[in-house]
Design an enzyme around this catalytic site. Sequence first.
Site, PDB file in Angstrom:
ATOM      1  N   CYS A 114      -6.703   9.864  -3.387  1.00 14.94           N
ATOM      2  CA  CYS A 114      -7.215  11.221  -3.581  1.00 14.94           C
ATOM      3  C   CYS A 114      -8.706  11.307  -3.248  1.00 14.94           C
ATOM      4  CB  CYS A 114      -6.911  11.699  -4.997  1.00 14.94           C
ATOM      5  SG  CYS A 114      -7.118  13.480  -5.190  1.00 14.94           S
TER       6      CYS A 114
ATOM      7  N   HIS B  16      -1.191  11.461  -4.670  1.00  9.44           N
ATOM      8  CA  HIS B  16      -1.204  10.491  -5.760  1.00  9.44           C
ATOM      9  C   HIS B  16       0.097   9.693  -5.756  1.00  9.44           C
ATOM     10  CE1 HIS B  16      -4.840  11.758  -7.909  1.00  9.44           C
ATOM     11  NE2 HIS B  16      -4.585  12.935  -7.366  1.00  9.44           N
TER      12      HIS B  16
ATOM     13  N   GLU C 162       0.885   7.272  -7.513  1.00 10.51           N
ATOM     14  CA  GLU C 162       1.248   6.945  -8.902  1.00 10.51           C
ATOM     15  C   GLU C 162       1.940   8.102  -9.612  1.00 10.51           C
ATOM     16  OE1 GLU C 162      -1.672   7.826  -7.832  1.00 10.51           O
ATOM     17  OE2 GLU C 162      -2.912   8.781  -9.383  1.00 10.51           O
TER      18      GLU C 162
END
Lengths: 194, 250
Positions: free
Chosen positions: A77, A176, A178
């Site tokens: 990001c 992202h 994750e």
Amino acid sequence: MKVAIIKYNAGNIRSVDHALKRLGVHGDITDDPATITAADRVIFPGVGEAGTTMKYLVERGLDRLLKDLTQPVLGICLGQQLMCSWSEEGDTTCIGIFDQPVRRFPAGGLKVPHMGWNSLDWVGGDLFPAELKGSYVYFVHSYYVPVGENTAAETNYMVPFSAAMQKNNFYATQFHPEKSGDPGELILSQFLKL
Amino acid sequence: MLAKRIIPCLDIRNGLTVKGINFENVVDVGDPVELGAKYAREGADELVYLDITATHEGRKLFTNLVSSISEHLNIPFTVGGGIDRVEDADQLLSAGADKVSVNSSAVRDPGLIDRIARGFGNQFVVVAIDAQWKNDRWTVYINGGRIATEKELSSWALEAQERGAGEILFTSMNHDGTKKGYACEALRELSQKLSIPVIASGGAGEKEHFVEVFEKGEADAALAASIFHYNEIPVPELKAYLKKNNIIVR
């Protein structure tokens, strides 16, 4: 495997650590130069504002440290944006790993921030098996890196932009991983396998 | 293309998921982490967890819960309820929350939006607004819909955007719990006025309501609770229905 997650002033760093845990790897959240340099993998996460974050990194010498790393590094990001040369956000000089500017999405078009799940319209590079083309991943950002020679995946939001980048040992995603469900986990595990 | 988001909302009281009807009569419906993980597997795009306890013990339980949610979930989630200070937001961020939503506290202290946005970025602040259509006006309510304020929906939403909100979560109190569909007209107006995403809340009862809220309401995301908790509309079935109706979903 030792994974260092660079600790700095803003962002949901904990969730990166949790994502690694789900892949069976322990992450060290640290700003200690020796620990970072000695790690097998370095993750440079980030949510926040470019100017203040760069200032924080420069004050601690983390900007130079990052640029000199030779193991695989993954920016996430704001991490991707700070790895570029300059950001329109606060007219900020960035780390300069990718020779690319960071632009703000144009006003008057779609909503900004670009927030939510968008598709990877084109994928290339080491982290993206062909099966990921068309997959949805999670974005939250108001600034973007235009498509260029380091682009490793492309997404469209008003303009086509770099959803991911790659150059030598440096990797980055605007989205992202994750927080991107199964495709995100696949990308992170590709990074750990490099 | 950016997909429209489907967001199950879980109200948490003392560490358990509950669902109220018209802001009252709470009923326990299950373990928040398990329920969240189930929704994530089924294709929910995001989750919202609202702490409705508002006691010191409840708050601690909630922070621990946020940490556990973050460990188990691979999709983003927002947490809200009782965030009165930047320190509260910071604590939840450290526990692994992706966003915080502020509601009554932001009405009482609008500067809170600025301070959280400045500290952690605009994307971290969702401003939740409960409003009721009454006497030709959308009046903003606080304290879970119990206290009317002077504020009007769209001007408050614009102010919140100006102050640094990354998203607006609008709950129509007239529609909440009715299962008769979202407040599409008000949503469309809001969505057109704002440059940040709008999350629609209150009124989902049928799959058609989601098509309406995205097409007529121009919402960026739609939130619902009971229809998911009681499995009246499973997320995969909803997603398939939306796809069939040419709504872009993941």
